[in-house]
Design a protein around this motif. Sequence first.
Motif, PDB file in Angstrom:
ATOM      1  N   LEU A 230       0.823  -1.210   0.000  1.00 54.38           N
ATOM      2  CA  LEU A 230       0.000   0.000   0.000  1.00 54.38           C
ATOM      3  C   LEU A 230       0.856   1.258   0.000  1.00 54.38           C
ATOM      4  O   LEU A 230       0.457   2.288  -0.549  1.00 54.38           O
ATOM      5  N   ILE A 233       1.445   1.920  -3.508  1.00 55.43           N
ATOM      6  CA  ILE A 233       0.202   2.325  -4.172  1.00 55.43           C
ATOM      7  C   ILE A 233      -0.129   3.771  -3.825  1.00 55.43           C
ATOM      8  O   ILE A 233      -0.571   4.548  -4.691  1.00 55.43           O
ATOM      9  N   GLU A 236       2.031   6.076  -5.849  1.00 56.17           N
ATOM     10  CA  GLU A 236       1.615   6.103  -7.255  1.00 56.17           C
ATOM     11  C   GLU A 236       0.369   6.960  -7.454  1.00 56.17           C
ATOM     12  O   GLU A 236       0.322   7.822  -8.336  1.00 56.17           O
ATOM     13  N   LEU A 303      -5.235  -7.237  -1.594  1.00 55.22           N
ATOM     14  CA  LEU A 303      -4.861  -5.909  -2.075  1.00 55.22           C
ATOM     15  C   LEU A 303      -4.190  -5.978  -3.438  1.00 55.22           C
ATOM     16  O   LEU A 303      -4.456  -5.145  -4.308  1.00 55.22           O
ATOM     17  N   GLN A 304      -3.329  -6.971  -3.654  1.00 62.57           N
ATOM     18  CA  GLN A 304      -2.688  -7.100  -4.959  1.00 62.57           C
ATOM     19  C   GLN A 304      -3.714  -7.362  -6.047  1.00 62.57           C
ATOM     20  O   GLN A 304      -3.600  -6.847  -7.168  1.00 62.57           O
ATOM     21  N   TYR A 307      -5.396  -4.072  -6.822  1.00 58.24           N
ATOM     22  CA  TYR A 307      -4.472  -3.196  -7.546  1.00 58.24           C
ATOM     23  C   TYR A 307      -4.353  -3.609  -9.014  1.00 58.24           C
ATOM     24  O   TYR A 307      -4.407  -2.773  -9.915  1.00 58.24           O
ATOM     25  N   ASP A 308      -4.215  -4.884  -9.256  1.00 55.53           N
ATOM     26  CA  ASP A 308      -3.990  -5.363 -10.620  1.00 55.53           C
ATOM     27  C   ASP A 308      -5.222  -5.255 -11.499  1.00 55.53           C
ATOM     28  O   ASP A 308      -5.117  -4.990 -12.703  1.00 55.53           O
ATOM     29  N   PHE A 311      -8.728  -1.298  -9.536  1.00 56.28           N
ATOM     30  CA  PHE A 311      -8.559   0.127  -9.334  1.00 56.28           C
ATOM     31  C   PHE A 311      -8.587   0.875 -10.663  1.00 56.28           C
ATOM     32  O   PHE A 311      -8.038   0.409 -11.668  1.00 56.28           O
ATOM     33  N   HIS A 313      -7.450   3.305 -13.437  1.00 55.71           N
ATOM     34  CA  HIS A 313      -6.080   3.612 -13.820  1.00 55.71           C
ATOM     35  C   HIS A 313      -6.029   4.468 -15.073  1.00 55.71           C
ATOM     36  O   HIS A 313      -6.963   4.501 -15.880  1.00 55.71           O
ATOM     37  N   ARG A 318      -2.153   3.461 -11.461  1.00 57.94           N
ATOM     38  CA  ARG A 318      -3.380   3.375 -10.661  1.00 57.94           C
ATOM     39  C   ARG A 318      -3.571   4.687  -9.926  1.00 57.94           C
ATOM     40  O   ARG A 318      -2.646   5.168  -9.245  1.00 57.94           O
ATOM     41  N   LEU A 321      -7.218   4.697  -4.601  1.00 58.69           N
ATOM     42  CA  LEU A 321      -6.824   4.052  -3.353  1.00 58.69           C
ATOM     43  C   LEU A 321      -7.994   3.232  -2.812  1.00 58.69           C
ATOM     44  O   LEU A 321      -9.151   3.475  -3.174  1.00 58.69           O
ATOM     45  N   SER A 802      -2.852 -12.183 -11.003  1.00 56.15           N
ATOM     46  CA  SER A 802      -2.014 -11.238 -10.266  1.00 56.15           C
ATOM     47  C   SER A 802      -0.684 -11.829  -9.853  1.00 56.15           C
ATOM     48  O   SER A 802       0.128 -11.144  -9.241  1.00 56.15           O
TER      49      SER A 802
END
Length: 952
Positions: A230, A233, A236, A303-304, A307-308, A311, A313, A318, A321, A802
């Motif tokens: 995180l 993330i 980013e 979470l991964q 994210y992949d 989210f 982007h 990305r 949050l 992922s």
Amino acid sequence: MQNTNQHGPSAPPVMAPSNQPMSQTEQSSPYRVIRRHGETTAFDLNKIKVAMTKAFLSVEGGQAAASSRVRETVDRLSEEVFDGLFRRMDDGGTVHIEDIQDQVELAMMRAGEHKVARSYVLYREKQNEKRAKAKAKADKDQPTAARPVLHVINENGEQLPLDMARLETVITEATRGLKGVTKERILQDLRRNLFDGMSASDVNTSLVMAARGLIEKDPNYSFVTARLLLDGIRREALSFIFAETVEATQKDMQDSYPRYFKKYLNRGIELDLLDAELGRFDLDKLAAALKPERDKRFSYLGLQTLYDRYFIHVGKTRIELPQAFFMRVSMGLAINEVDREERAIEFYDLLSSFDFMSSTPTLFNSGTLRPQLSSCYLTTVPDDLDGIFSAIKDDALLSKYAGGLGNDWSRVRALGAHIKGTNGESQGVVPFLKVANDTAVAVNQGGKRKGAMCAYLESWHLDIEEFLELRKNTGDDRRRTHDMNTANWIPDLFMERVAMNENWTLFSPEDVPDLHDLYGQAFKNRYEHYEQEAEAGRIQNVKTIQAVALWRKMLGMLFETGHPWITFKDPCNIRSPQQHAGVVHSSNLCTEITLNTSDEEIAVCNLGSVNLPQHMTADGLDHAKLEKTITSAMRMLDNVIDYNFYSVPQARRSNLRHRPVGLGLMGFQDALFKLNTAYASEAAIDFADESMEAVSYYAIKASSDLAAERGRYASYEGSLWSKGILPIDSISLLKEQRGRFLDQDETTRLDWDGLRETVKNQGMRNSNTMAIAPTATISNISGVSQSVEPVYQNLFVKSNLSGEFTVINHHLVEDLKALNLWDDVMLNDLKYFDGSVQKIDRVPDDLKEKYATAFELDPRWLVEAASRRQKWIDQGQSLNLYMVDPSGKKMDDLYKLAWVRGLKTTYYLRSMGATHMEKSVETSSNTSQPATPGSQAPKACSILEPDCDACQ
């Protein structure tokens, strides 16, 4: 003589420092290796091969070097190691020597080379201990000021000192409040991944890798890893939104989240990523409702995955949050509410707490310009060329926006049937299924996940035998569908013929057009009429076979190819609340949806799942919390129907008229762990009954209350609901039709008379309310076990889009810790025994029973638990069945039991791979059908066969 030294191989560790000059492979490699002393050198695959060979030598003796098996194994495993390390580094990259050794160990375990891997693990641990002692002494002797300062290269090419103080702060935050983890261990592993001149963007990756490697040591490191991920993330997303480099700790986010959230929404709208209507919410109120501390609830896998794949982007950056993600989804679901800020916050609290999770399409698309939020679409394909290709086009449009598809093909005429327009003969349904298969492959849901569909065919169709072979790897490839799922749509009459060892007649649908819409006694009467017509010669294109022979082929293909799945037409229709408005012609992609389809209507279902362990107390179910969760969840699901983007008009027409939703559950196995209850027990079956009864009661009540507020669904009159017949009551309807071939429990606990009166007075907002989906991804996000599945293994590596993730059963670890049994030896034994505790002597028998894995359960326990759930559900459930050593007899018994117990559908039959089968023979005393230690097999029926295994 073989070397069976239990202290590990005498070979040096893989990729140990070498004084030899670099090989040609080394010199030309674009990949680099970080040595333990911090130096980077070129990667050389040959060194892995040499070290692997030495590892085999240490276990198998000198003859191993000359063994072709060892050479071939080493070559194969070294390629797997390379792929595992660099598959995401097409242009080169850097890895640490320890990561290489981790991949070597993993490859050996996967290949079943357990003795070599186990001795290698022990060797590594001893070497690590030696290095740790040497380093501790060196650190003590060397003043802090004398230690070298590392530098990183930022995105502008500038060289800056690495801020180790900030990294220590981030690690301290990540480990705070978690037992069994230490920041010192992570810092130790982090330092070996750092080197002077590394990219600043790689620092977070090194941080994550340092913690990820410790997950197997303690499950809490999964939360640590997520918190460290995180940090990257945040950098980013915040840097993009604020247009400057921003590095914020978790503590900083208490102030930063509200400012970020408003800027993120406005930026997303500017970029045409989000619906402009979101900008007209009271953003200050919503921002104040965000709970940054809930970011710490994620596991690494969860979470991964977000994210992949989930989210929002821009390009590969990305900008979303986690708490903004949940609020964005909630805003979309509340967009048509009167008090939409209050409702958005209500929905946000439900999602961000993991008490309930909407399905993947809803999470993907809510609040975006194309809010396609529905999970499943069911269609029926007509018997004409224009209709067939229109259906395939509809499939493509529905799949484009992340919908899963179930297609009924039973109306399409069979091979050899006459075609009036051309005066020719039909090629049957199979060539069209091939086109549908290729469509699913071509339209891959926007690159987020593979397109997927399932084709259904009724068991009386003349092409059924060829349909059964669609997934075979042999034969004419033009008549194979390697990517599309298939399922048998089986009428009760066929199962009766199987049980009575009678004949079965196959027809082409244009000769028997009404069979498609008939079920129960009406189907039986008409089917027997057509058999008489065929005997009289008035129907020519027919085939008579033994019902048992076809049944055996169904089961044989299921074992060989995994398809077609076994689903039952009659209970899906007879127990359907909407039988007055049409016919259920198939289920969906995952076999839990049972809705009507026609040429005018494509059935749609909107899904979400209650996180069952989140609603448990020390005494069992928390009914008050469960009712509150389900009341909000049903509102969210109902809102999907009006807000949803429909890519074809038939879907919109159907969904708005009937308003079906599918509330399900996940984490059933975790709930049993909390109850200290084994899956293979009468107590677990009773809990399946009790928990689903509560879900059913509150879901029906919530839908009825919504009807009082918003009005009844359009086709309500004439439904079973309108007649006071609830899902539990519809069992009697099935019993009337089926007679002695049904044995399903009908016990109740709650005030169903009162609820019937409520429904009678208020009506229902939704034609269907419940369906248990597989929850494969949303359970990962929520950090619980999948759907109603038993635990697959207590320790394994999960691979998905992922990447690869170590998954360890934290309930087991907690129990072992309480007994002071969790240590490195226990971990290594779990690895050796493929995540099973059954052969680990130190583990007490009660824990062996509690933590039996899916393949260690008699699958009849799964059927019995599913039967208890099915009695409460107005749709179906995705039910995987596990069998360690399938045989025709066992499969015959199991699927007949599923039919007799009133199941509507089944899903995959999972069998054990050959490598694991060999291991099972080595380690299990009952390999043919391992049962949980200390438990008895479930009670079974005596209806179908007097000599079946279930009755002995």
